[in-house]
Design a protein around this motif. Structure first.
Motif, PDB file in Angstrom:
ATOM      1  N   UNK A  81       0.887  -1.006  -0.009  1.00  0.00           N
ATOM      2  CA  UNK A  81       0.146   0.125   0.057  1.00  0.00           C
ATOM      3  C   UNK A  81       0.940   1.292   0.114  1.00  0.00           C
ATOM      4  N   UNK A  82       0.999   1.876  -1.003  1.00  0.00           N
ATOM      5  CA  UNK A  82       1.870   3.039  -1.181  1.00  0.00           C
ATOM      6  C   UNK A  82       1.155   4.277  -0.895  1.00  0.00           C
ATOM      7  N   UNK A  83       0.793   4.301   0.253  1.00  0.00           N
ATOM      8  CA  UNK A  83      -0.005   5.332   0.699  1.00  0.00           C
ATOM      9  C   UNK A  83       0.693   6.760   0.597  1.00  0.00           C
ATOM     10  N   UNK A  84       1.777   6.931   0.897  1.00  0.00           N
ATOM     11  CA  UNK A  84       2.848   8.140   0.805  1.00  0.00           C
ATOM     12  C   UNK A  84       2.841   8.517  -0.529  1.00  0.00           C
ATOM     13  N   UNK A 118      -4.475  18.202   0.276  1.00  0.00           N
ATOM     14  CA  UNK A 118      -3.646  19.150   0.006  1.00  0.00           C
ATOM     15  C   UNK A 118      -2.177  18.935   0.650  1.00  0.00           C
ATOM     16  N   UNK A 119      -2.239  18.638   1.928  1.00  0.00           N
ATOM     17  CA  UNK A 119      -0.775  18.695   2.560  1.00  0.00           C
ATOM     18  C   UNK A 119      -0.067  17.250   2.076  1.00  0.00           C
ATOM     19  N   UNK A 120      -0.763  16.267   2.039  1.00  0.00           N
ATOM     20  CA  UNK A 120       0.039  14.926   1.521  1.00  0.00           C
ATOM     21  C   UNK A 120       0.581  15.272  -0.004  1.00  0.00           C
ATOM     22  N   UNK A 121      -0.202  16.088  -0.661  1.00  0.00           N
ATOM     23  CA  UNK A 121       0.384  16.338  -1.913  1.00  0.00           C
ATOM     24  C   UNK A 121       1.400  17.102  -2.106  1.00  0.00           C
ATOM     25  N   UNK A 122       1.388  18.117  -1.150  1.00  0.00           N
ATOM     26  CA  UNK A 122       2.661  19.013  -1.117  1.00  0.00           C
ATOM     27  C   UNK A 122       3.837  18.330  -0.621  1.00  0.00           C
ATOM     28  N   UNK A 123       3.792  17.304   0.443  1.00  0.00           N
ATOM     29  CA  UNK A 123       4.925  16.872   1.057  1.00  0.00           C
ATOM     30  C   UNK A 123       5.278  15.755  -0.030  1.00  0.00           C
ATOM     31  N   UNK A 124       4.653  15.222  -0.804  1.00  0.00           N
ATOM     32  CA  UNK A 124       5.008  14.307  -1.778  1.00  0.00           C
ATOM     33  C   UNK A 124       5.765  14.903  -2.750  1.00  0.00           C
ATOM     34  N   UNK A 125       5.590  16.093  -3.270  1.00  0.00           N
ATOM     35  CA  UNK A 125       6.283  17.002  -4.152  1.00  0.00           C
ATOM     36  C   UNK A 125       7.658  17.305  -3.444  1.00  0.00           C
ATOM     37  N   UNK A 126       7.557  17.746  -2.232  1.00  0.00           N
ATOM     38  CA  UNK A 126       8.953  18.061  -1.679  1.00  0.00           C
ATOM     39  C   UNK A 126       9.663  16.863  -1.606  1.00  0.00           C
ATOM     40  N   UNK A 143       0.050  10.233  15.885  1.00  0.00           N
ATOM     41  CA  UNK A 143      -1.253  10.090  15.024  1.00  0.00           C
ATOM     42  C   UNK A 143      -0.846  10.369  13.722  1.00  0.00           C
ATOM     43  N   UNK A 144      -1.509   9.296  12.759  1.00  0.00           N
ATOM     44  CA  UNK A 144      -0.936   9.449  11.386  1.00  0.00           C
ATOM     45  C   UNK A 144      -2.125   8.813  10.437  1.00  0.00           C
ATOM     46  N   UNK A 145      -2.455   9.757   9.436  1.00  0.00           N
ATOM     47  CA  UNK A 145      -3.235   9.092   8.369  1.00  0.00           C
ATOM     48  C   UNK A 145      -2.319   9.360   7.133  1.00  0.00           C
ATOM     49  N   UNK A 146      -1.722   8.414   6.614  1.00  0.00           N
ATOM     50  CA  UNK A 146      -0.701   8.484   5.485  1.00  0.00           C
ATOM     51  C   UNK A 146      -1.304   9.196   4.329  1.00  0.00           C
ATOM     52  N   UNK A 147      -2.605   8.894   3.913  1.00  0.00           N
ATOM     53  CA  UNK A 147      -3.156   9.617   2.532  1.00  0.00           C
ATOM     54  C   UNK A 147      -3.224  10.902   3.041  1.00  0.00           C
ATOM     55  N   UNK A 148      -3.294  11.541   4.085  1.00  0.00           N
ATOM     56  CA  UNK A 148      -3.668  12.962   4.349  1.00  0.00           C
ATOM     57  C   UNK A 148      -2.321  13.506   4.588  1.00  0.00           C
ATOM     58  N   UNK A 149      -1.255  12.817   4.955  1.00  0.00           N
ATOM     59  CA  UNK A 149       0.009  13.449   5.192  1.00  0.00           C
ATOM     60  C   UNK A 149       0.381  13.907   6.850  1.00  0.00           C
ATOM     61  N   UNK A 150       1.477  13.961   7.052  1.00  0.00           N
ATOM     62  CA  UNK A 150       1.934  14.531   8.297  1.00  0.00           C
ATOM     63  C   UNK A 150       1.607  13.762   9.592  1.00  0.00           C
ATOM     64  N   UNK A 151       2.653  13.368  10.254  1.00  0.00           N
ATOM     65  CA  UNK A 151       2.268  12.417  11.530  1.00  0.00           C
ATOM     66  C   UNK A 151       2.827  13.400  12.723  1.00  0.00           C
ATOM     67  N   UNK A 152       2.266  13.357  13.934  1.00  0.00           N
ATOM     68  CA  UNK A 152       2.648  14.187  14.898  1.00  0.00           C
ATOM     69  C   UNK A 152       2.506  13.458  16.329  1.00  0.00           C
ATOM     70  N   UNK A 153       3.103  13.644  17.231  1.00  0.00           N
ATOM     71  CA  UNK A 153       3.167  12.808  18.531  1.00  0.00           C
ATOM     72  C   UNK A 153       1.918  13.560  19.515  1.00  0.00           C
ATOM     73  N   UNK A 154       1.559  12.336  20.173  1.00  0.00           N
ATOM     74  CA  UNK A 154       0.614  12.649  21.208  1.00  0.00           C
ATOM     75  C   UNK A 154       1.205  12.426  22.549  1.00  0.00           C
ATOM     76  N   UNK A 163      -5.145  18.918   8.666  1.00  0.00           N
ATOM     77  CA  UNK A 163      -5.249  18.320   7.399  1.00  0.00           C
ATOM     78  C   UNK A 163      -6.498  18.799   6.639  1.00  0.00           C
ATOM     79  N   UNK A 164      -6.510  18.030   5.647  1.00  0.00           N
ATOM     80  CA  UNK A 164      -7.901  18.314   4.595  1.00  0.00           C
ATOM     81  C   UNK A 164      -7.909  16.964   3.561  1.00  0.00           C
ATOM     82  N   UNK A 165      -9.036  16.622   3.318  1.00  0.00           N
ATOM     83  CA  UNK A 165      -9.124  15.660   2.180  1.00  0.00           C
ATOM     84  C   UNK A 165      -9.989  16.077   1.131  1.00  0.00           C
ATOM     85  N   UNK A 166      -9.447  15.901   0.088  1.00  0.00           N
ATOM     86  CA  UNK A 166      -9.912  16.553  -1.282  1.00  0.00           C
ATOM     87  C   UNK A 166     -10.412  15.483  -2.063  1.00  0.00           C
ATOM     88  N   UNK A 167     -10.806  14.235  -1.680  1.00  0.00           N
ATOM     89  CA  UNK A 167     -11.471  13.121  -2.193  1.00  0.00           C
ATOM     90  C   UNK A 167     -12.048  12.422  -1.089  1.00  0.00           C
TER      91      UNK A 167
END
Length: 347
Positions: A27-30, A36-44, A175-186, A196-200
């Motif tokens: 599953x190539x989620x990344x 939007x956030x996940x797409x910009x991170x993939x471009x980077x 906390x991490x949703x790979x399709x939406x991007x950015x993981x962060x600690x709790x 985050x934001x989902x475009x689909x």
């Protein structure tokens, strides 16, 4: 018997084909962004990789070419045992990597601010606040604006900013949703934020990306991106079938150390301020890191001051009398010794 070199040449293509077949199920989620956030991170990620390959690929190619050209059996290769320096080579070897590092530095500087997880997403639609709490071993999502909560299920409208406030009731987690991007600690006693934001529309897997104990492998959930109408229907179902989540219910939920996946549980109403109560409960007297407490500014002196103010007046007076009596005793003893000394001298 087949020589080892010949055997390696025969086996290598088969291994490559087998790896390709096995990786087709990954599953190539990344690499499949849904926001939007996940797409910009993939471009980077792709941009940085390509820039670094501008150095890596030529070095690998030149290594192979030089090894072949200057092999021992090639008598036609130029032999220069006294050669030690070339200004042209030095310029190429140093200038190209320096330019690439400079470009990467500027790129990472800009992206680190543009993709700051604490930075709200600018959008025409208002965002939704979701409070994510990691427990052993499950996720609790509280919707304070809707006054509802759910365990191990996250539902939100598509094309709507999601403003996460994240903390933990136990150990550190991620906390991490790979399709939406950015993981962060709790972290217990602290609050982190994520936007985050989902475009689909669709269902995206969410998970914990940090080992936290025996039930860690069951600490996952589904994130459902739905239409506005479906989101309202989900809220109606949650309010109809849910229970009440107050401090007592939350404590009972946290006490269940599930080792298997915890089933989705709905709460139709949530006690006001539950998230802040949880953060405060784990903070105790450690009011630091910019938390809204006046005692933090004063350090130990401030805590001591509060303790004195809280002490009963009678206890303070008793302590003062005891201290005064003790000092009087210490002062009287040297004086008595001194008089005794003078008396002995006179005799």
């Amino acid at each position: 018997m087949i020589p080892l070199k010949s055997l390696g040449r025969l086996v290598r293509p088969g291994l490559l084909v087998a790896m390709a077949v096995l990786m087709t199920g990954c599953d190539w989620a990344l690499f499949d962004p849904k926001g939007q956030i996940a797409r910009e991170e993939l471009t980077l990620l792709i941009t940085c990789t390509v820039l670094m390959l501008l150095v890596v690929i030529p070095v690998i190619v030149m290594t192979l070419v030089f090894a072949w050209k200057y092999r021992a059996s090639n008598t036609n290769a130029r032999y220069e045992p006294e050669w030690s320096h070339s200004t042209a080579i030095e310029v190429v070897v140093w200038s190209i990597p320096c330019m690439i590092v400079l470009v990467l530095a500027v790129l990472c500087w800009k992206s680190s601010h543009a993709l700051d997880p604490y930075k709200p997403i600018e959008h025409e639609k208002p965002g939704i606040e979701i409070q994510a709490i990691s427990l052993d071993w499950k996720w609790l999502f509280v919707y304070p604006e809707e006054n509802v909560a759910v365990v191990n299920e996250l539902t939100f409208p598509v094309d709507t900013p999601l403003n996460f406030r994240i903390t933990s009731d136990t150990v550190m987690n991620v906390f991490f949703i790979p399709h939406l991007g950015t993981m962060i600690y709790s972290m217990a006693g602290m609050e982190t934020k994520l936007h985050l934001i989902a475009e689909e529309t669709g269902t995206f897997p969410g998970r914990s990306a940090h080992y936290s104990g025996y039930g860690f492998n069951k600490m996952y959930f589904d994130a459902h991106s739905v239409s506005d109408a479906e989101y309202q229907q989900w809220l109606g179902k949650l309010r109809a079938d849910g229970k009440t989540l107050d401090q007592a219910a939350f404590t009972a939920l946290g006490a269940e150390k599930n080792h298997d996946w915890y089933p989705v549980t709905y709460y139709s109403s949530v006690e006001t301020g539950l998230f802040d109560w949880l953060v405060e409960r784990h903070m105790g007297d450690n009011h630091h890191f910019g938390m809204k407490h006046d005692a933090a500014a004063g350090g130990h002196d401030a805590h001591a001051g509060h303790a004195v103010e809280a002490a009963p007046a009678a206890a303070v007076e008793a302590s003062a009398e005891a201290v005064s009596g003790e000092h009087a005793g210490h002062a009287a003893q040297p004086q008595a010794d001194a008089h005794a000394g003078h008396g002995a001298s006179g005799e």
